[in-house]
Design a protein around this motif. Structure first.
Motif, short mmCIF file in Angstrom:
data_model
loop_
_atom_site.label_atom_id
_atom_site.label_comp_id
_atom_site.label_asym_id
_atom_site.label_seq_id
_atom_site.Cartn_x
_atom_site.Cartn_y
_atom_site.Cartn_z
N GLY A 181 0.78 -1.22 0.00
CA GLY A 181 0.00 0.00 0.00
C GLY A 181 0.82 1.27 0.00
O GLY A 181 0.26 2.36 -0.12
N ALA A 182 2.14 1.17 0.14
CA ALA A 182 2.99 2.36 0.18
C ALA A 182 3.17 2.93 -1.22
O ALA A 182 3.13 2.20 -2.21
N PRO A 183 3.40 4.24 -1.32
CA PRO A 183 3.62 4.84 -2.64
C PRO A 183 4.98 4.44 -3.22
O PRO A 183 5.87 3.99 -2.50
N ARG A 184 5.12 4.62 -4.51
CA ARG A 184 6.37 4.34 -5.22
C ARG A 184 6.91 5.67 -5.75
O ARG A 184 6.18 6.46 -6.33
N VAL A 185 8.20 5.89 -5.52
CA VAL A 185 8.84 7.14 -5.94
C VAL A 185 9.86 6.84 -7.03
O VAL A 185 10.81 6.08 -6.80
N VAL A 186 9.67 7.41 -8.20
CA VAL A 186 10.60 7.24 -9.31
C VAL A 186 11.43 8.52 -9.44
O VAL A 186 10.86 9.62 -9.54
N VAL A 187 12.74 8.38 -9.39
CA VAL A 187 13.64 9.53 -9.51
C VAL A 187 14.41 9.38 -10.81
O VAL A 187 15.13 8.40 -11.01
N ARG A 188 14.28 10.36 -11.69
CA ARG A 188 14.92 10.28 -13.00
C ARG A 188 15.49 11.66 -13.36
O ARG A 188 15.34 12.63 -12.61
N GLY A 189 16.15 11.75 -14.51
CA GLY A 189 16.66 13.03 -14.96
C GLY A 189 18.13 12.99 -15.28
O GLY A 189 18.69 11.94 -15.61
N LEU A 190 18.78 14.16 -15.16
CA LEU A 190 20.18 14.30 -15.55
C LEU A 190 20.94 15.12 -14.50
O LEU A 190 20.45 16.15 -14.04
#
Length: 226
Positions: A181-190
């Motif tokens: 049930g916990a959220p998912r955090v996606v970290v992307r970029g440059l």
């Protein structure tokens, strides 16, 4: 605690149960205060049964009377996180630090898509007390001779997909399983000649609880000596 399910997610009740065993052990003189502090902090940081079990494996109370597993931990986790995943708001969606910085912390809501831009500056995104606009949030970081630091609470899954050129993305928390049930955090970029850090820290409530527990035990120890 059981060796049969080392990867089973631990609940708050499980961590408290271990903390109580440790309190009894230090009160009986089985643990020195320094070792108690180390184990108690590790207990509040633990995410699975496999991490909790070694903390009390050498204490006779646990071996003599093992407490039953909590069969309701998944439901509790879902309820706790569902209160922080809100779908009725867009939330905060951007932060800019150009020759300066920005900060998001405390009680705030992060949008499903958040863009952080730091040019010769810095930004901090602290999600420990934040609400989430959806079950998955995507943080896109552009760090050009600057840096972005993302702080997540225990239980949140993190997926790091960024590219570093003469810079880097911290992927130490990448792939750690999240709580149900916990959220998912996606970290992307440059990150170009800059950096993006991702770290996992205890919730403020748990830190205060740990500090109060240490103070209480020290006070009790002084009273016994007197």
């Amino acid at each position: 605690m059981t060796d049969d399910l080392p990867e089973l997610r631990a609940s708050d009740a499980d961590r408290e149960r271990v903390a109580e065993i440790l309190r009894d052990a230090v009160a009986e003189g089985r643990l020195a205060m320094e070792e108690f502090d180390e184990r108690l902090e590790a207990a509040y940081r633990a995410r699975t049964y496999g991490e909790l079990a070694p903390l009390t494996a050498d204490l006779p109370d646990l071996a003599a009377d093992p407490a039953p597993l909590s069969l309701r931990k998944d439901t509790a986790a879902v309820t706790r996180w569902s209160e922080r995943i809100v779908g009725h708001t867009d939330g905060s969606r951007a932060g800019v630090g150009i020759l300066g910085g920005f900060q998001r912390k405390g009680r705030w809501t992060i949008g499903r898509h958040f863009t952080a831009v730091c040019l010769m500056g810095g930004g901090e995104l602290d999600l420990r007390e934040a609400n989430f606009a959806g079950p998955e949030v995507v943080i896109t970081c552009w760090a050009l001779m600057g840096g972005v630091n993302v702080v997540v609470p225990p239980g949140v899954e993190v997926d790091v997909r960024g590219l570093g050129i003469m810079g880097g993305f911290d992927a130490r928390e990448d792939g750690t399983p999240g709580e149900p049930g916990a959220p998912r955090v996606v970290v992307r970029g440059l990150a170009l000649m800059g950096g993006v850090g991702v770290e996992r820290k205890l919730l403020k409530e748990e830190k205060r609880r740990l500090k109060d527990e240490r103070r209480r035990l020290k006070d009790e120890g002084r009273k016994e000596l007197n």
